[in-house]
Design a protein around this motif. Structure first.
Motif, PDB file in Angstrom:
ATOM      1  N   LEU A  90      29.386  10.863  87.100  1.00 38.88           N
ATOM      2  CA  LEU A  90      29.995  10.005  86.088  1.00 38.88           C
ATOM      3  C   LEU A  90      28.923   9.234  85.309  1.00 38.88           C
ATOM      4  O   LEU A  90      29.079   8.975  84.109  1.00 38.88           O
ATOM      5  N   ALA A  91      27.842   8.869  85.984  1.00 42.57           N
ATOM      6  CA  ALA A  91      26.800   8.057  85.342  1.00 42.57           C
ATOM      7  C   ALA A  91      25.932   8.871  84.389  1.00 42.57           C
ATOM      8  O   ALA A  91      25.480   8.363  83.353  1.00 42.57           O
ATOM      9  N   LEU A  92      25.676  10.127  84.721  1.00 42.43           N
ATOM     10  CA  LEU A  92      24.690  10.920  83.980  1.00 42.43           C
ATOM     11  C   LEU A  92      24.971  11.056  82.489  1.00 42.43           C
ATOM     12  O   LEU A  92      24.042  10.927  81.668  1.00 42.43           O
ATOM     13  N   PRO A  93      26.213  11.323  82.056  1.00 46.02           N
ATOM     14  CA  PRO A  93      26.432  11.458  80.609  1.00 46.02           C
ATOM     15  C   PRO A  93      26.083  10.197  79.832  1.00 46.02           C
ATOM     16  O   PRO A  93      25.594  10.287  78.697  1.00 46.02           O
ATOM     17  N   GLU A 121      23.398   2.657  88.690  1.00 42.05           N
ATOM     18  CA  GLU A 121      23.002   1.398  88.067  1.00 42.05           C
ATOM     19  C   GLU A 121      22.615   1.613  86.603  1.00 42.05           C
ATOM     20  O   GLU A 121      22.909   0.778  85.736  1.00 42.05           O
ATOM     21  N   ALA A 122      21.969   2.756  86.321  1.00 41.00           N
ATOM     22  CA  ALA A 122      21.513   3.035  84.956  1.00 41.00           C
ATOM     23  C   ALA A 122      22.648   3.439  84.030  1.00 41.00           C
ATOM     24  O   ALA A 122      22.443   3.495  82.811  1.00 41.00           O
ATOM     25  N   ALA A 123      23.829   3.694  84.552  1.00 44.03           N
ATOM     26  CA  ALA A 123      24.963   4.023  83.683  1.00 44.03           C
ATOM     27  C   ALA A 123      25.312   2.855  82.777  1.00 44.03           C
ATOM     28  O   ALA A 123      25.728   3.040  81.629  1.00 44.03           O
ATOM     29  N   VAL A 158      17.464  -2.037  93.812  1.00 49.85           N
ATOM     30  CA  VAL A 158      18.481  -1.114  93.302  1.00 49.85           C
ATOM     31  C   VAL A 158      18.643   0.087  94.223  1.00 49.85           C
ATOM     32  O   VAL A 158      19.767   0.493  94.532  1.00 49.85           O
ATOM     33  N   THR A 159      17.532   0.676  94.665  1.00 49.45           N
ATOM     34  CA  THR A 159      17.615   1.927  95.416  1.00 49.45           C
ATOM     35  C   THR A 159      17.774   1.727  96.918  1.00 49.45           C
ATOM     36  O   THR A 159      18.279   2.618  97.607  1.00 49.45           O
ATOM     37  N   GLY A 160      17.338   0.585  97.430  1.00 50.81           N
ATOM     38  CA  GLY A 160      17.346   0.390  98.875  1.00 50.81           C
ATOM     39  C   GLY A 160      16.263   1.166  99.593  1.00 50.81           C
ATOM     40  O   GLY A 160      16.246   1.229 100.825  1.00 50.81           O
ATOM     41  N   VAL A 161      15.339   1.767  98.833  1.00 48.78           N
ATOM     42  CA  VAL A 161      14.258   2.565  99.425  1.00 48.78           C
ATOM     43  C   VAL A 161      13.061   1.676  99.714  1.00 48.78           C
ATOM     44  O   VAL A 161      12.612   0.915  98.850  1.00 48.78           O
TER      45      VAL A 161
END
Length: 599
Positions: free
Chosen positions: A260-263, A465-467, A479-482
């Motif tokens: 859903l975020a990618l577009p 998040e970038a959506a 943001v990533t938790g990494v």
């Protein structure tokens, strides 16, 4: 999702057949093309032959469904297959065992196997079982056509069809095109009168050996040389597991939220959704490894020339994508990833023998072993063309909220995988409806399922998040938790590579069984860390001999590195761990041991 277009994810080895098929008939398909011939193999064929010979990967077979048009008869199926064999010389090519030659047959026969099955069986289940049957035996490309076809039927009417190719003669774009053409040919008899169709592999081999082709190959070698002289030996350097290698495994992220975020990211940045996924992978690797420059081999299809748009044959080969992650925001990183891919696709890997000479020379100079340890492979084109959103670039709050809510549906599944050599391989399978992103590893003890899930979910979190808008990269941890990899005092950053002094010492102990040998990390003239080996032996040894012995034993030790200098002393000090004591010993030889350097 319907029938999966391409067989990319191997089933578990112990998975029982989901349906029982009974062999009922064999149909003979006869074909006659407009030419035959023998000539050199193409670069793509050479790369595939070498890859298969070295690794016997699951991907040595390229398998997929053949979509049947409504009302298609068995005669339509065989006529369509005959037309494909007539049209595309790759499908009627044999490869003598010299590894340098291809032989195109003008005419011949192919057997299509027919199976009976339960009329209520799902098409995808039938296709999966047909593929399993077709993959049961290896291709002998010296005498066998590189294509197999099978069909299920009920009362003589075909219900499903599948094809398996040798990957030596097709890549994924080829498979998609062949599948589309099969359906068109099976649906319309008027399309079956076909002549020669554009460039064929024999033509491509000639083009690669032309003056223009040689210039391109030389430019590509220069690009690879520039890049290989700066990259880390292992982008994802983690220590060997105490319990030894753990075998290959894979983890797969299924995320509707990321899809859903990618577009929205693509519409805002003007880049493709694949570039957004690659950028997210690079950002997560930056956060995890500390490397600002992320360099990974990835496959490029090399179909930018008009004459190759409809080419059937393996054009895919390694390209080397280099992405600088030191930028302010994710949107800029997406743009950098797109630029890096375009640049890398202009310079694909050259002939295997040229690449071997290049990597051997750079390995000798840098004291590292160059291997495909961390890769990114985008196979999502096999799922169909990318659909761009019709709406505005800015998502509504409802859009962003829906993507966040969908994260609760996300699953990460771990499953066995056939033997591979790559330590960390990202594989993008789909982006529409679901983001399907896999992480494969050759050693599940070094990269555990927990590690894999951490990276995959980090990619998803960043995309979601970038959506809603650009994401500052200084927020990656939040943001990533990494979290960054933990590195104790044993680790050193040497020539852009994270290495362990203890593993380098073990390398020297194995390679140089002398009376005494010790490696030290010391500053060079410019304040950078370099490795210096001190050794002593009653037997004469030169720096070159010492360096070659280290390089010979370096493969498989990707957290070790051959020293930059070798100091050969008459004897070892009483305390071999004391650098100052070594420096007081009588020196017999000193040098870097590199080829062409006076010793």
């Amino acid at each position: 999702m319907g029938i999966r277009p391409i067989d990319l994810v191997p089933p578990p080895d112990d998975a029982p057949p989901a349906v029982t098929l009974t062999r009922a008939d064999e149909l003979t398909v006869r074909f006659t093309g407009d030419r035959e011939g023998t000539g050199p193999i193409t670069l793509g064929q050479a790369n595939m032959l070498g890859w298969i010979a070295k690794e016997k990967p699951y991907g040595r077979f390229a398998a997929g469904p053949l979509e049947l048009p409504p009302g298609a008869s068995m005669a339509d199926v065989t006529a369509a297959v005959a037309a494909l064999l007539t049209r595309h010389e790759a499908l009627r090519t044999l490869f003598p065992g010299d590894g340098r030659t291809q032989r195109v047959l003008r005419c011949g026969e192919l057997t299509v196997e027919v199976f009976t099955a339960d009329a209520d069986a799902e098409p995808q289940v039938l296709v999966n079982e047909l593929i399993r049957i077709l993959r049961a035996d290896e291709f002998d490309l010296t005498v066998q056509l590189p294509i197999r076809v099978a069909v299920t039927a009920v009362d003589g009417v075909p219900t499903a069809a599948a094809v398996v190719y040798s990957h030596v003669v097709v890549d994924l774009p080829s498979m998609v095109m062949l599948g589309r053409q099969f359906t068109e040919l099976a649906a319309d008899p008027t399309r079956r009168q076909v002549g020669r169709q554009g460039d064929q592999p024999l033509d491509q081999a000639a083009a690669e050996r032309s003056e223009r082709g040689r210039r391109r190959a030389e430019e590509a070698l220069r690009y690879w040389e520039r890049t290989l002289t700066t990259i880390p030996q292992n982008l994802y350097a983690v220590p060997p597991a105490l319990q030894g290698p753990g075998g290959s495994s894979s983890s797969w992220l299924w995320s509707r939220a990321a899809a859903l975020a990618l577009p929205h990211i693509a519409a805002r940045t003007g880049a493709s959704t694949s570039m957004a996924v690659l950028a997210a992978v690079c950002a997560v690797l930056r956060q995890r490894t500390g490397h600002r420059l992320i360099v990974m081999p990835t496959l490029c299809s090399n179909r930018y020339e008009r004459r190759l748009h409809d080419y059937v044959g393996p054009l895919a080969t390694d390209s080397l994508v280099s992405v600088e992650v030191g930028c302010a925001g994710f949107d800029e990183l997406v743009g950098r990833a797109g630029t890096a891919v375009l640049r890398a696709n202009r310079y694909p890997a050259g002939r295997p023998e040229d690449m071997t000479r290049l990597t051997d020379r750079i390995s000798d100079e840098r004291g590292i072993h160059i291997a495909r340890l961390c890769t990114f492979n985008d196979s999502s084109a096999a799922m169909g063309p990318e659909k761009r959103p019709p709406g505005p670039a800015d998502p509504t709050e409802a859009d962003a909220a829906e993507a966040h809510r969908a994260m609760h549906e996300t699953t990460v599944v771990s499953r066995p995988w056939g033997e591979i050599r790559t330590l960390l391989a990202f594989r993008l399978l789909d982006k529409q409806g679901q983001l399907i992103l896999g992480l494969l590893t050759a050693d599940r003890h070094r990269i555990t399922d927990v590690d894999s899930e951490l990276l995959l979910r980090g990619v998803e979190r960043l995309l979601v998040e970038a959506a809603a808008g650009d994401v500052p990269l200084d927020r990656l941890d939040e943001v990533t938790g990494v979290t960054p990899l933990s590195r104790d005092a044993d680790w050193r950053l040497v020539d852009s590579s994270w290495i362990q002094l203890s593993q380098t010492q073990r390398l020297l102990d194995d390679a140089l069984p002398t009376a005494g040998v010790r490696v030290f990390a010391v500053p060079d003239d410019q304040g950078r860390t370099e490795l210096v080996a001190y050794l002593a032996d009653g037997t004469p040894v030169t720096p070159r001999q010492a360096h070659l012995a280290c390089l010979e034993r370096l493969p498989g030790r990707d957290t070790a590195m051959a020293p930059r200098r070798y100091v050969i002393c008459a004897r070892a000090p009483e305390d071999p761990t004391d650098l100052s004591a070594w420096q007081r010993m009588e020196v017999l030889h000193v040098g870097d041991g590199r080829q062409g350097t006076p010793q």
